[in-house]
Design a protein around this motif. Structure first.
Motif, PDB file in Angstrom:
ATOM      1  N   UNK A 112       0.863  -1.181   0.000  1.00 47.89           N
ATOM      2  CA  UNK A 112       0.000   0.000   0.000  1.00 47.89           C
ATOM      3  C   UNK A 112       0.898   1.228   0.000  1.00 47.89           C
ATOM      4  N   UNK A 113       0.870   1.975  -1.090  1.00 46.55           N
ATOM      5  CA  UNK A 113       1.753   3.131  -1.260  1.00 46.55           C
ATOM      6  C   UNK A 113       0.952   4.411  -1.213  1.00 46.55           C
ATOM      7  N   UNK A 114       1.553   5.436  -0.634  1.00 49.70           N
ATOM      8  CA  UNK A 114       0.906   6.749  -0.542  1.00 49.70           C
ATOM      9  C   UNK A 114       1.984   7.818  -0.461  1.00 49.70           C
ATOM     10  N   UNK A 115       1.565   9.040  -0.754  1.00 48.39           N
ATOM     11  CA  UNK A 115       2.487  10.172  -0.716  1.00 48.39           C
ATOM     12  C   UNK A 115       2.550  10.732   0.698  1.00 48.39           C
ATOM     13  N   UNK A 116       3.730  11.215   1.091  1.00 48.78           N
ATOM     14  CA  UNK A 116       3.892  11.818   2.413  1.00 48.78           C
ATOM     15  C   UNK A 116       3.106  13.120   2.477  1.00 48.78           C
ATOM     16  N   UNK A 117       2.079  13.142   3.318  1.00 50.79           N
ATOM     17  CA  UNK A 117       1.237  14.328   3.464  1.00 50.79           C
ATOM     18  C   UNK A 117       0.445  14.168   4.752  1.00 50.79           C
ATOM     19  N   UNK A 151       9.759  12.831  -4.946  1.00 47.76           N
ATOM     20  CA  UNK A 151      10.024  11.652  -5.761  1.00 47.76           C
ATOM     21  C   UNK A 151       8.833  11.313  -6.649  1.00 47.76           C
ATOM     22  N   UNK A 152       7.625  11.507  -6.113  1.00 46.37           N
ATOM     23  CA  UNK A 152       6.425  11.216  -6.887  1.00 46.37           C
ATOM     24  C   UNK A 152       6.231  12.256  -7.988  1.00 46.37           C
ATOM     25  N   UNK A 153       6.505  13.513  -7.674  1.00 50.65           N
ATOM     26  CA  UNK A 153       6.302  14.577  -8.652  1.00 50.65           C
ATOM     27  C   UNK A 153       7.186  14.392  -9.875  1.00 50.65           C
ATOM     28  N   UNK A 154       8.400  13.864  -9.679  1.00 51.59           N
ATOM     29  CA  UNK A 154       9.300  13.655 -10.804  1.00 51.59           C
ATOM     30  C   UNK A 154       8.802  12.612 -11.790  1.00 51.59           C
ATOM     31  N   UNK A 155       7.855  11.766 -11.389  1.00 48.25           N
ATOM     32  CA  UNK A 155       7.318  10.721 -12.262  1.00 48.25           C
ATOM     33  C   UNK A 155       5.984  11.108 -12.887  1.00 48.25           C
ATOM     34  N   UNK A 156       5.494  12.275 -12.553  1.00 48.83           N
ATOM     35  CA  UNK A 156       4.210  12.716 -13.086  1.00 48.83           C
ATOM     36  C   UNK A 156       4.458  13.526 -14.356  1.00 48.83           C
ATOM     37  N   UNK A 157       4.304  12.881 -15.499  1.00 45.40           N
ATOM     38  CA  UNK A 157       4.637  13.502 -16.777  1.00 45.40           C
ATOM     39  C   UNK A 157       3.439  14.156 -17.449  1.00 45.40           C
ATOM     40  N   UNK A 158       2.236  13.856 -16.997  1.00 47.00           N
ATOM     41  CA  UNK A 158       1.033  14.434 -17.606  1.00 47.00           C
ATOM     42  C   UNK A 158       0.504  15.556 -16.724  1.00 47.00           C
ATOM     43  N   UNK A 159      -0.717  15.978 -16.992  1.00 47.40           N
ATOM     44  CA  UNK A 159      -1.327  17.031 -16.197  1.00 47.40           C
ATOM     45  C   UNK A 159      -1.590  16.534 -14.780  1.00 47.40           C
ATOM     46  N   UNK A 219       1.266   7.817 -10.544  1.00 49.13           N
ATOM     47  CA  UNK A 219       2.671   8.137 -10.287  1.00 49.13           C
ATOM     48  C   UNK A 219       3.128   7.559  -8.953  1.00 49.13           C
ATOM     49  N   UNK A 220       2.259   7.552  -7.946  1.00 52.42           N
ATOM     50  CA  UNK A 220       2.598   6.956  -6.644  1.00 52.42           C
ATOM     51  C   UNK A 220       2.856   5.466  -6.804  1.00 52.42           C
ATOM     52  N   UNK A 221       2.014   4.788  -7.585  1.00 51.60           N
ATOM     53  CA  UNK A 221       2.199   3.366  -7.803  1.00 51.60           C
ATOM     54  C   UNK A 221       3.491   3.040  -8.542  1.00 51.60           C
ATOM     55  N   UNK A 222       3.854   3.870  -9.517  1.00 54.54           N
ATOM     56  CA  UNK A 222       5.107   3.664 -10.251  1.00 54.54           C
ATOM     57  C   UNK A 222       6.305   3.917  -9.340  1.00 54.54           C
TER      58      UNK A 222
END
Length: 345
Positions: free
Chosen positions: A50-55, A79-87, A96-99
């Motif tokens: 189970x993955x999630x972003x630190x927030x 780290x997650x933001x760097x993998x978000x290539x779309x809007x 992106x979190x899953x990747x």
């Protein structure tokens, strides 16, 4: 049917975006669910990652996933933001979190226990009270200076001078502001009492916390620094080396290297735990001032004094704070007590 391997969650308050990854990284679904449905999903689903972003709320959901047998991963937002290539959408965020959860070089954050999170909340409350008191002091000084009343630096001088300023009928203060100034002086007393109370509470908790007691023996580490290090480092398994921990806090210089040429800059102004770094620096400066006035007694003080002579007090204080964090990581990992190496007499 492909087996689910990862559940990536884009956290929010009431609407959560959940992206399920099957074996082979194919997406089973990517949809929004409410809080009740997410709790049911974590409770009924077979154990997965189970993955999630630190927030906000990440540690609560990670602990809930742990209780149901899942392997939790809290990932840094950068780290997650760097993998978000779309809007930027909730679906893209969850994907992106899953990747990011599948990449081996992205290390997850450690999950804080409820006790550790309570200690962190206590430290945050104290920080807010200090900021509010500082803002109030600055406003009082600024408004009084407009009437030609200047008070010496320091909270004690201000508290001591305010009754005289209020009683002086010939200092030019109008009655409407004099009433407001009296209210401000009462708020200042309340802030000071609350801060003193939080300081005592933190000191009491650090005395009964084994890790805080261990770290309090380090040079320049008081109750607040020990508490901050305990909360930030956790069990220290998040960091492979002590340098990783000091870099995370912001005590190592930035590096911009290319073509085999290394360029080492200053410590970062943005990528840092500014509150903890500030406390570590203040504690290190107190040690620096003491070492300058007397002969060194330990090997570390001898090293520090030579560094002060070569590079100055501030750089030496940052170096000492860096060494303090590295030593703290080693103490926590090895479950050792700190024993400074004394110089031979």
């Amino acid at each position: 049917m492909n087996k689910v391997t990862i559940i990536a969650i884009d956290l929010a308050k009431n609407s959560f975006q959940v992206c399920k990854f099957n074996k082979g990284n194919s997406v089973a679904y990517n949809k929004a669910i409410n809080r009740k449905a997410l709790i049911e999903l974590l409770g009924k689903h077979e154990p997965v990652v189970v993955a999630m972003e630190a927030c906000g709320g990440a540690h609560y959901w990670a602990r809930l996933a742990q209780r149901h047998g899942h392997q939790e991963k809290i990932l840094q937002a950068r780290a997650v933001k760097g993998l978000q290539l779309k809007q930027k959408t909730d679906k893209n965020d969850a994907y992106a979190i899953g990747i990011a959860a599948q990449l081996p070089h992205i290390r997850p954050c450690c999950v804080m226990s409820e006790e550790e999170q309570g200690l962190q909340s206590l430290e945050r409350v104290l920080t807010l009270q200090i900021k509010q008191r500082t803002a109030l002091i600055n406003q009082i000084r600024g408004l009084l200076s407009e009437f030609g009343i200047v008070i010496s630096k320091g909270i004690r001088n201000l508290v001591k001078s305010l009754p005289d300023v209020l009683e002086d009928g010939e200092n030019g203060l109008p009655m409407n502001y004099r009433q407001a100034l009296y209210a401000q002086s009462e708020w200042l007393k309340q802030y000071t009492e609350q801060i003193d109370g939080y300081d005592k509470l933190i000191a009491e908790h650090t005395r009964h916390h084994s890790t805080c007691q261990k770290l309090s023996k380090l040079e320049g580490v008081g109750p607040q620094v020990a508490l901050g290090l305990t909360v930030r480092l956790g069990n220290a398994q998040e960091f492979k080396t002590g340098r990783d921990a000091s870099s995370c806090i912001g005590l190592t210089p930035k590096q911009h290297s290319t073509g085999g040429k290394e360029h080492i800059g200053h410590i970062s102004k943005f990528s840092a735990d500014k509150r903890l770094r500030s406390l570590l620096f203040q504690g290190a400066m107190s040690v620096v001032h003491k070492v300058v006035l007397r002969e060194p007694r330990t090997v570390k003080e001898q090293w520090l004094k030579k560094l002060i002579e070569r590079r100055g007090k501030k750089i030496a204080a940052i170096a000492l704070a860096n060494k303090t964090v590295r030593t703290a990581v080693a103490l926590i990992k090895n479950n050792d007590d700190y024993q400074p190496a004394l110089l031979a007499v």
